[in-house]
Structure formats: structure tokens, C-alpha cells
Design a protein around this motif. Structure first.
Motif, PDB file in Angstrom:
ATOM      1  N   TRP A 111       0.868  -1.182   0.000  1.00  0.00           N
ATOM      2  CA  TRP A 111       0.000   0.000   0.000  1.00  0.00           C
ATOM      3  C   TRP A 111       0.898   1.223   0.000  1.00  0.00           C
ATOM      4  CZ3 TRP A 111      -5.066  -0.666  -0.615  1.00  0.00           C
ATOM      5  CH2 TRP A 111      -5.617  -1.898  -0.280  1.00  0.00           C
ATOM      6  N   HIS A 112       0.706   2.104  -0.953  1.00  0.00           N
ATOM      7  CA  HIS A 112       1.494   3.331  -0.998  1.00  0.00           C
ATOM      8  C   HIS A 112       0.726   4.393  -1.765  1.00  0.00           C
ATOM      9  CE1 HIS A 112       2.717   0.695  -4.334  1.00  0.00           C
ATOM     10  NE2 HIS A 112       2.782   1.795  -5.043  1.00  0.00           N
TER      11      HIS A 112
ATOM     12  N   ASN B 175      10.681   4.980  -2.418  1.00  0.00           N
ATOM     13  CA  ASN B 175      11.360   3.902  -1.713  1.00  0.00           C
ATOM     14  C   ASN B 175      10.327   3.359  -0.726  1.00  0.00           C
ATOM     15  OD1 ASN B 175      13.120   2.150  -0.554  1.00  0.00           O
ATOM     16  ND2 ASN B 175      14.385   3.708   0.421  1.00  0.00           N
ATOM     17  N   ILE B 176       9.671   2.262  -1.100  1.00  0.00           N
ATOM     18  CA  ILE B 176       8.565   1.733  -0.320  1.00  0.00           C
ATOM     19  C   ILE B 176       9.126   0.985   0.896  1.00  0.00           C
ATOM     20  CG2 ILE B 176       6.490   0.292  -0.372  1.00  0.00           C
ATOM     21  CD1 ILE B 176       6.472   2.630  -2.427  1.00  0.00           C
ATOM     22  N   PRO B 177       8.790   1.426   2.120  1.00  0.00           N
ATOM     23  CA  PRO B 177       9.301   0.720   3.297  1.00  0.00           C
ATOM     24  C   PRO B 177       8.674  -0.671   3.439  1.00  0.00           C
ATOM     25  CG  PRO B 177       8.014   2.660   3.925  1.00  0.00           C
ATOM     26  CD  PRO B 177       8.013   2.591   2.437  1.00  0.00           C
TER      27      PRO B 177
ATOM     28  N   SER C  49       7.468  -2.023   5.925  1.00  0.00           N
ATOM     29  CA  SER C  49       6.249  -1.993   6.746  1.00  0.00           C
ATOM     30  C   SER C  49       4.994  -1.760   5.906  1.00  0.00           C
ATOM     31  CB  SER C  49       6.362  -0.921   7.833  1.00  0.00           C
ATOM     32  OG  SER C  49       6.497   0.361   7.242  1.00  0.00           O
ATOM     33  N   PHE C  50       5.137  -1.259   4.682  1.00  0.00           N
ATOM     34  CA  PHE C  50       3.990  -1.060   3.796  1.00  0.00           C
ATOM     35  C   PHE C  50       3.646  -2.322   3.006  1.00  0.00           C
ATOM     36  CE2 PHE C  50       4.214   3.836   3.073  1.00  0.00           C
ATOM     37  CZ  PHE C  50       4.323   4.035   4.436  1.00  0.00           C
ATOM     38  N   THR C  51       4.485  -3.334   3.104  1.00  0.00           N
ATOM     39  CA  THR C  51       4.289  -4.551   2.325  1.00  0.00           C
ATOM     40  C   THR C  51       3.159  -5.385   2.927  1.00  0.00           C
ATOM     41  OG1 THR C  51       6.598  -4.588   1.692  1.00  0.00           O
ATOM     42  CG2 THR C  51       5.401  -6.646   1.455  1.00  0.00           C
ATOM     43  N   VAL C  52       2.207  -5.729   2.076  1.00  0.00           N
ATOM     44  CA  VAL C  52       1.066  -6.550   2.471  1.00  0.00           C
ATOM     45  C   VAL C  52       1.389  -8.021   2.227  1.00  0.00           C
ATOM     46  CG1 VAL C  52      -1.367  -7.043   1.996  1.00  0.00           C
ATOM     47  CG2 VAL C  52      -0.530  -4.692   1.896  1.00  0.00           C
ATOM     48  N   GLU C  53       2.083  -8.291   1.128  1.00  0.00           N
ATOM     49  CA  GLU C  53       2.470  -9.659   0.791  1.00  0.00           C
ATOM     50  C   GLU C  53       3.835  -9.640   0.127  1.00  0.00           C
ATOM     51  OE1 GLU C  53       1.012 -12.899  -2.432  1.00  0.00           O
ATOM     52  OE2 GLU C  53      -0.564 -12.142  -1.103  1.00  0.00           O
ATOM     53  N   GLU C  54       4.762 -10.460   0.670  1.00  0.00           N
ATOM     54  CA  GLU C  54       6.100 -10.563   0.104  1.00  0.00           C
ATOM     55  C   GLU C  54       6.069 -11.356  -1.197  1.00  0.00           C
ATOM     56  OE1 GLU C  54       8.969  -9.255   1.169  1.00  0.00           O
ATOM     57  OE2 GLU C  54       8.207  -8.424   3.028  1.00  0.00           O
TER      58      GLU C  54
END
Length: 103
Positions: free
Chosen positions: A19-20, A27-29, A31-36
Motif C-alpha cells: 500500500w502506498h 522507496n517503499i518501506p 512496513s507497507f508490504t502486504v504480501e512478500e
């Protein structure tokens, strides 16, 4: 070829999902990752054989797919692939560590 087992292989992975707000120059942190990202499938072929082996998470499940690739890599003396040293093997090793395959 002198009894060497030469394996040609390639993997395909999913994208990271996040989500961004903005799209460009971000540079997406983590912690914003929903699924690796994960390995979705692989294809492999032994040198001198015509049969191409293929496995995917959708027709075998992730653990079975990874277990079969583990077995092929274990039997190989040489592994050949596009960008396999810098990406595919590193990615597979990470998957092996995080799955039940390596236990």
C-alpha cells in the motif's frame, strides 16, 4: 558429457504487494508490504534430455514445488540459467530456509 549432471532452470516470482500513495521515485518501506514476493513456478531441463520439467504452486502446492526443485538442484553438478547466480539461486535458497523443505 563426462557424466556431469547439467541442469538448465528458471523460476518465476510474484511481485511484492504494498500500500502506498505515490508511484514514482518512491522507496517503499517494508512496513507497507502486504504480501512478500514468492516463487510461483519453475521449469528445468537436464542437458541431453528432451523432457522439460515444470512445477507450480497452483498445481502442486508451494512445499511440493520447492521440494522437487531442491531434489533437482541436489542432483545437479552444474546449474545453468539466465541470472540464476544473482537472483534465482539466492531466491530459492531463501525459500528453502523459510519453508519446511529444508528440514
Amino acid at each position: 558429457m563426462n557424466g556431469m549432471n547439467i541442469l538448465f532452470m528458471d523460476i518465476e516470482t510474484s511481485p511484492h504487494l504494498s500500500w502506498h500513495w505515490r508511484r514514482w521515485k518512491e522507496n517503499i518501506p517494508r512496513s507497507f508490504t502486504v504480501e512478500e514476493s514468492r516463487v510461483l513456478c519453475w521449469a528445468a531441463k537436464w542437458y541431453g534430455q528432451k523432457t522439460i520439467k515444470f512445477q507450480s504452486e497452483w498445481n502442486a502446492g508451494a512445499d511440493t514445488m520447492l521440494d522437487q526443485m531442491w531434489t533437482l538442484l541436489d542432483e545437479a553438478d552444474v546449474v545453468v540459467g539466465y541470472n540464476s547466480k544473482k537472483f534465482d539461486i539466492k531466491r530459492l535458497n531463501a525459500e528453502f530456509v523459510s519453508s519446511s523443505t529444508s528440514s
